[in-house]
Design a protein around this motif. Structure first.
Motif, PDB file in Angstrom:
ATOM      1  N   ALA A  19       4.114  -2.678   9.751  1.00 54.04           N
ATOM      2  CA  ALA A  19       4.478  -3.303   8.477  1.00 54.04           C
ATOM      3  C   ALA A  19       4.694  -2.283   7.374  1.00 54.04           C
ATOM      4  CB  ALA A  19       3.396  -4.283   8.057  1.00 54.04           C
ATOM      5  N   ARG A  22       8.298  -1.928   6.083  1.00 52.86           N
ATOM      6  CA  ARG A  22       8.690  -3.178   5.427  1.00 52.86           C
ATOM      7  C   ARG A  22       8.016  -3.303   4.065  1.00 52.86           C
ATOM      8  NH1 ARG A  22       7.625  -6.113   9.836  1.00 52.86           N
ATOM      9  NH2 ARG A  22       5.629  -6.816   9.010  1.00 52.86           N
ATOM     10  N   ASN A  23       6.719  -2.974   4.017  1.00 54.07           N
ATOM     11  CA  ASN A  23       5.978  -3.049   2.759  1.00 54.07           C
ATOM     12  C   ASN A  23       6.528  -2.074   1.734  1.00 54.07           C
ATOM     13  OD1 ASN A  23       4.288  -5.033   3.749  1.00 54.07           O
ATOM     14  ND2 ASN A  23       2.642  -3.619   4.268  1.00 54.07           N
ATOM     15  N   ARG A  24       6.840  -0.853   2.174  1.00 53.39           N
ATOM     16  CA  ARG A  24       7.366   0.150   1.242  1.00 53.39           C
ATOM     17  C   ARG A  24       8.696  -0.312   0.661  1.00 53.39           C
ATOM     18  NH1 ARG A  24      10.079   4.542  -0.216  1.00 53.39           N
ATOM     19  NH2 ARG A  24       8.912   6.303  -1.054  1.00 53.39           N
ATOM     20  N   LEU A  27       8.089  -2.956  -1.844  1.00 56.20           N
ATOM     21  CA  LEU A  27       7.509  -2.392  -3.063  1.00 56.20           C
ATOM     22  C   LEU A  27       8.557  -1.694  -3.921  1.00 56.20           C
ATOM     23  CD1 LEU A  27       4.152  -1.094  -1.594  1.00 56.20           C
ATOM     24  CD2 LEU A  27       4.378  -2.738  -3.479  1.00 56.20           C
ATOM     25  N   ALA A  51       6.091  -7.976  -4.572  1.00 52.16           N
ATOM     26  CA  ALA A  51       6.368  -7.539  -3.205  1.00 52.16           C
ATOM     27  C   ALA A  51       5.616  -8.362  -2.165  1.00 52.16           C
ATOM     28  CB  ALA A  51       6.013  -6.063  -3.048  1.00 52.16           C
ATOM     29  N   VAL A  53       2.300  -8.113  -1.518  1.00 56.00           N
ATOM     30  CA  VAL A  53       1.271  -7.305  -0.862  1.00 56.00           C
ATOM     31  C   VAL A  53       0.088  -7.133  -1.811  1.00 56.00           C
ATOM     32  CG1 VAL A  53       2.992  -6.049   0.506  1.00 56.00           C
ATOM     33  CG2 VAL A  53       2.189  -5.072  -1.658  1.00 56.00           C
ATOM     34  N   VAL A  57      -2.301  -1.906  -0.692  1.00 58.52           N
ATOM     35  CA  VAL A  57      -1.062  -1.509  -0.024  1.00 58.52           C
ATOM     36  C   VAL A  57      -0.179  -0.746  -1.002  1.00 58.52           C
ATOM     37  CG1 VAL A  57       1.056  -2.366   1.075  1.00 58.52           C
ATOM     38  CG2 VAL A  57      -1.160  -3.389   1.643  1.00 58.52           C
ATOM     39  N   HIS A  61       1.030   3.467  -0.727  1.00 58.31           N
ATOM     40  CA  HIS A  61       2.397   3.990  -0.774  1.00 58.31           C
ATOM     41  C   HIS A  61       2.656   4.793  -2.044  1.00 58.31           C
ATOM     42  CE1 HIS A  61       4.017   2.060   2.817  1.00 58.31           C
ATOM     43  NE2 HIS A  61       3.230   1.035   2.509  1.00 58.31           N
TER      44      HIS A  61
END
Length: 196
Positions: A19, A22-24, A27, A51, A53, A57, A61
């Motif tokens: 993930a 995808r999370n970055r 964000l 985002a 999250v 998280v 990042h």
């Protein structure tokens, strides 16, 4: 932390390290939107919420605000470079992508120009390097003899247009950017994000 729940009431599966990318990406998109809407001093928690999250998280990042700002600027420049590297790229098409990013990320315009007294010097150094990459991407397609081909005319025109990109809505900022290019007698292709 906001807990996400599937429609059937279950928590989504934890994808762990899968993930992260995808999370970055989520964000960076959220940071671009939040900073454009509320300025660089917007709460980082708003970015995490947008985002989808948790703040943990976000901080994994981007350990601080400068890192989030740098990531958005980097993504903007990467898309301009991708547009310039496309096989059908033209100068006006690449300008269209650049103009989209100027209108979309208006909160960052000041970072691309003058170093104000104190603060954000790390961002400033990074922004200068990114500005050079934008210039290189544009120069690849600048036709010989174009009105912006002499000396620093290209860099100066981008700075002038970006300084004109103000307004409370994205549409207003885009309108002002296009008006500035028109006053410089420079044609701009469709104003859009580069989608490959």
């Amino acid at each position: 932390m906001t807990e996400r729940i599937e429609q059937d009431g279950r928590r989504p599966a934890n994808d762990g390290p899968k993930a992260a990318g995808r999370n970055r990406a989520a964000l960076v998109t959220a940071a671009r939107e939040i900073f454009a809407e509320h300025g660089l001093e917007a709460p980082l928690s708003a970015i995490a919420r947008r985002a989808g999250v948790g703040q943990g998280v976000l901080y994994r990042h981007f350990p601080d605000r400068s890192a989030a700002v740098a990531a958005v600027l980097e993504e903007n420049v990467r898309q301009v470079e991708q547009a310039a590297a496309h096989e059908d790229a033209t100068f006006d098409a690449v300008l269209g992508v650049l103009t989209w990013h100027l209108a979309e990320s208006a909160a960052f315009i000041g970072l691309l120009h003058a170093d104000r007294a104190g603060g954000r010097s790390g961002i400033r150094a990074h922004a200068l390097a990114l500005s050079e990459r934008v210039e290189c991407a544009l120069r690849k397609h600048l036709p010989r003899g174009h009105r912006l081909s002499a000396g620093d005319d290209l860099v100066l025109s981008v700075a002038m247009v970006s300084a004109a990109v103000i307004g409370t809505t994205r549409e207003e900022r885009e309108h002002r950017a296009l008006a500035a290019w028109r006053l410089l007698d420079v044609e701009v292709g469709p104003v859009r994000a580069f989608d490959g």
